[in-house]
Motif scaffolding. Structure first.
Motif, PDB file in Angstrom:
ATOM      1  N   UNK A   1       8.632   9.105  -2.477  1.00 31.41           N
ATOM      2  CA  UNK A   1       7.761   8.188  -1.757  1.00 31.41           C
ATOM      3  C   UNK A   1       8.566   7.563  -0.637  1.00 31.41           C
ATOM      4  N   UNK A   2       8.004   7.582   0.539  1.00 28.28           N
ATOM      5  CA  UNK A   2       8.638   6.953   1.687  1.00 28.28           C
ATOM      6  C   UNK A   2       7.806   5.754   2.092  1.00 28.28           C
ATOM      7  N   UNK A   3       8.276   4.550   1.728  1.00 30.92           N
ATOM      8  CA  UNK A   3       7.503   3.375   2.129  1.00 30.92           C
ATOM      9  C   UNK A   3       7.610   3.160   3.636  1.00 30.92           C
ATOM     10  N   UNK A   4       6.489   2.946   4.250  1.00 33.96           N
ATOM     11  CA  UNK A   4       6.460   2.738   5.688  1.00 33.96           C
ATOM     12  C   UNK A   4       6.044   1.312   5.987  1.00 33.96           C
ATOM     13  N   UNK A   5       6.786   0.685   6.853  1.00 36.44           N
ATOM     14  CA  UNK A   5       6.406  -0.651   7.296  1.00 36.44           C
ATOM     15  C   UNK A   5       5.319  -0.493   8.357  1.00 36.44           C
TER      16      UNK A   5
ATOM     17  N   UNK B   1      -3.695  -5.072 -12.549  1.00 37.51           N
ATOM     18  CA  UNK B   1      -3.270  -4.947 -11.152  1.00 37.51           C
ATOM     19  C   UNK B   1      -4.169  -5.776 -10.237  1.00 37.51           C
ATOM     20  N   UNK B   2      -5.468  -5.795 -10.517  1.00 38.14           N
ATOM     21  CA  UNK B   2      -6.387  -6.628  -9.736  1.00 38.14           C
ATOM     22  C   UNK B   2      -6.052  -8.107  -9.909  1.00 38.14           C
ATOM     23  N   UNK B   3      -5.689  -8.496 -11.118  1.00 41.47           N
ATOM     24  CA  UNK B   3      -5.307  -9.892 -11.349  1.00 41.47           C
ATOM     25  C   UNK B   3      -4.069 -10.261 -10.535  1.00 41.47           C
ATOM     26  N   UNK B   4      -3.108  -9.376 -10.470  1.00 36.40           N
ATOM     27  CA  UNK B   4      -1.901  -9.627  -9.672  1.00 36.40           C
ATOM     28  C   UNK B   4      -2.281  -9.820  -8.210  1.00 36.40           C
ATOM     29  N   UNK B   5      -3.141  -8.952  -7.695  1.00 39.53           N
ATOM     30  CA  UNK B   5      -3.563  -9.086  -6.299  1.00 39.53           C
ATOM     31  C   UNK B   5      -4.279 -10.409  -6.067  1.00 39.53           C
TER      32      UNK B   5
ATOM     33  N   UNK C   1       3.373  -2.674 -13.091  1.00 31.21           N
ATOM     34  CA  UNK C   1       2.188  -2.948 -12.273  1.00 31.21           C
ATOM     35  C   UNK C   1       2.583  -3.248 -10.822  1.00 31.21           C
ATOM     36  N   UNK C   2       3.632  -4.024 -10.629  1.00 33.67           N
ATOM     37  CA  UNK C   2       4.086  -4.349  -9.266  1.00 33.67           C
ATOM     38  C   UNK C   2       4.562  -3.087  -8.558  1.00 33.67           C
ATOM     39  N   UNK C   3       5.287  -2.229  -9.263  1.00 30.19           N
ATOM     40  CA  UNK C   3       5.737  -0.964  -8.652  1.00 30.19           C
ATOM     41  C   UNK C   3       4.526  -0.097  -8.280  1.00 30.19           C
ATOM     42  N   UNK C   4       3.533  -0.060  -9.147  1.00 29.16           N
ATOM     43  CA  UNK C   4       2.328   0.716  -8.863  1.00 29.16           C
ATOM     44  C   UNK C   4       1.639   0.200  -7.602  1.00 29.16           C
ATOM     45  N   UNK C   5       1.514  -1.114  -7.482  1.00 25.64           N
ATOM     46  CA  UNK C   5       0.883  -1.706  -6.294  1.00 25.64           C
ATOM     47  C   UNK C   5       1.723  -1.455  -5.041  1.00 25.64           C
ATOM     48  N   UNK C   6       3.025  -1.490  -5.207  1.00 18.98           N
ATOM     49  CA  UNK C   6       3.913  -1.224  -4.073  1.00 18.98           C
ATOM     50  C   UNK C   6       3.783   0.230  -3.631  1.00 18.98           C
ATOM     51  N   UNK C   7       3.730   1.153  -4.576  1.00 19.84           N
ATOM     52  CA  UNK C   7       3.575   2.571  -4.228  1.00 19.84           C
ATOM     53  C   UNK C   7       2.261   2.831  -3.509  1.00 19.84           C
ATOM     54  N   UNK C   8       1.245   2.041  -3.826  1.00 23.45           N
ATOM     55  CA  UNK C   8      -0.056   2.188  -3.170  1.00 23.45           C
ATOM     56  C   UNK C   8      -0.119   1.420  -1.851  1.00 23.45           C
ATOM     57  N   UNK C   9       0.984   0.806  -1.473  1.00 24.64           N
ATOM     58  CA  UNK C   9       1.080   0.019  -0.227  1.00 24.64           C
ATOM     59  C   UNK C   9       0.111  -1.152  -0.200  1.00 24.64           C
ATOM     60  N   UNK C  10      -0.166  -1.727  -1.366  1.00 21.01           N
ATOM     61  CA  UNK C  10      -1.063  -2.873  -1.424  1.00 21.01           C
ATOM     62  C   UNK C  10      -0.313  -4.198  -1.433  1.00 21.01           C
ATOM     63  N   UNK C  11       0.975  -4.157  -1.685  1.00 23.86           N
ATOM     64  CA  UNK C  11       1.758  -5.379  -1.553  1.00 23.86           C
ATOM     65  C   UNK C  11       3.027  -5.079  -0.783  1.00 23.86           C
ATOM     66  N   UNK C  12       3.581  -6.116  -0.233  1.00 23.16           N
ATOM     67  CA  UNK C  12       4.794  -5.999   0.573  1.00 23.16           C
ATOM     68  C   UNK C  12       5.885  -6.866  -0.018  1.00 23.16           C
ATOM     69  N   UNK C  13       7.114  -6.446   0.199  1.00 23.34           N
ATOM     70  CA  UNK C  13       8.257  -7.261  -0.196  1.00 23.34           C
ATOM     71  C   UNK C  13       8.734  -7.989   1.047  1.00 23.34           C
ATOM     72  N   UNK C  14       8.795  -9.314   0.942  1.00 27.13           N
ATOM     73  CA  UNK C  14       9.265 -10.143   2.044  1.00 27.13           C
ATOM     74  C   UNK C  14      10.380 -11.024   1.473  1.00 27.13           C
TER      75      UNK C  14
END
Length: 189
Positions: free
Chosen positions: A6-10, A91-95, A126-139
């Motif tokens: 997986x290549x995360x793209x900003x 995952x929806x609850x996290x979002x 769950x956080x990794x799953x959301x990150x892989x789906x590009x639904x959350x960002x690390x700041x």
């Protein structure tokens, strides 16, 4: 080796976003393009959909589109609806919690916010799953949502709360809830 990588793209930076908007036929000022790129977190798909919508419905007038205050519309909503429907309830609850925070939060803070804090491994998965789906960002050392995802999840949360209030009101004919039942926001649902 059959490993999937997986290549995360900003998101695109303002210059690249401006170029993408122009390549999609949208003639916007640098300031207008910057506002769109920031609002959609540089998401290339969202910017392409916005460019088409601005051309089709607003005769290319970016300011008129921005003035509507409707960042999530038909095409973008469809994509987000599909993504959101694929998520687990957890995952929806996290979002939802990230949308409520509206700023980056650390993993321990996120865990503390959850109504029923899960085991640490479940939260990480769950956080990794959301990150892989590009639904959350690390700041920095925290997690947050892209602007358009934050708006979408907030809308989902408001709609769910309103529906719960309406259903509660139907079950409990309580005069204390009459102001909510008669409020224009509640009636619009």
């Amino acid at each position: 080796n059959t490993a999937v990588r997986i290549l995360p793209l900003a998101g695109l930076d303002p210059g690249a976003g401006y170029a993408l908007l122009q390549a999609n036929g949208l003639r916007a000022s640098v300031t207008e393009a910057h506002a769109l790129v920031v609002h959609y977190s540089g998401n290339p798909l969202a910017l392409q959909l916005v460019a088409q919508t601005v051309q089709d419905l607003f005769a290319g007038q970016v300011a008129a589109f921005l003035a509507t205050g409707a960042p999530i519309f038909d095409d973008i909503r469809t994509v987000l609806d599909q993504q959101y429907a694929r998520l687990s309830a957890f995952e929806q609850e996290i979002l939802r919690w990230l949308a409520l925070e509206r700023q980056p939060v650390s993993l321990p803070t996120l865990r503390d916010n959850l109504l029923q804090p899960p085991p640490p491994h479940r939260l990480l998965e769950a956080v990794r799953s959301l990150q892989r789906r590009s639904l959350l960002e690390i700041v920095g050392d925290g997690f947050t949502l892209q602007n358009v995802v934050m708006e979408y999840v907030t809308e989902q949360l408001v709609e769910a709360v309103c529906a719960d209030l309406i259903n509660f009101d139907k079950v409990h004919e309580d005069d204390a809830l009459r102001p909510l039942r008669d409020h224009p926001v509640t009636q619009s649902i």
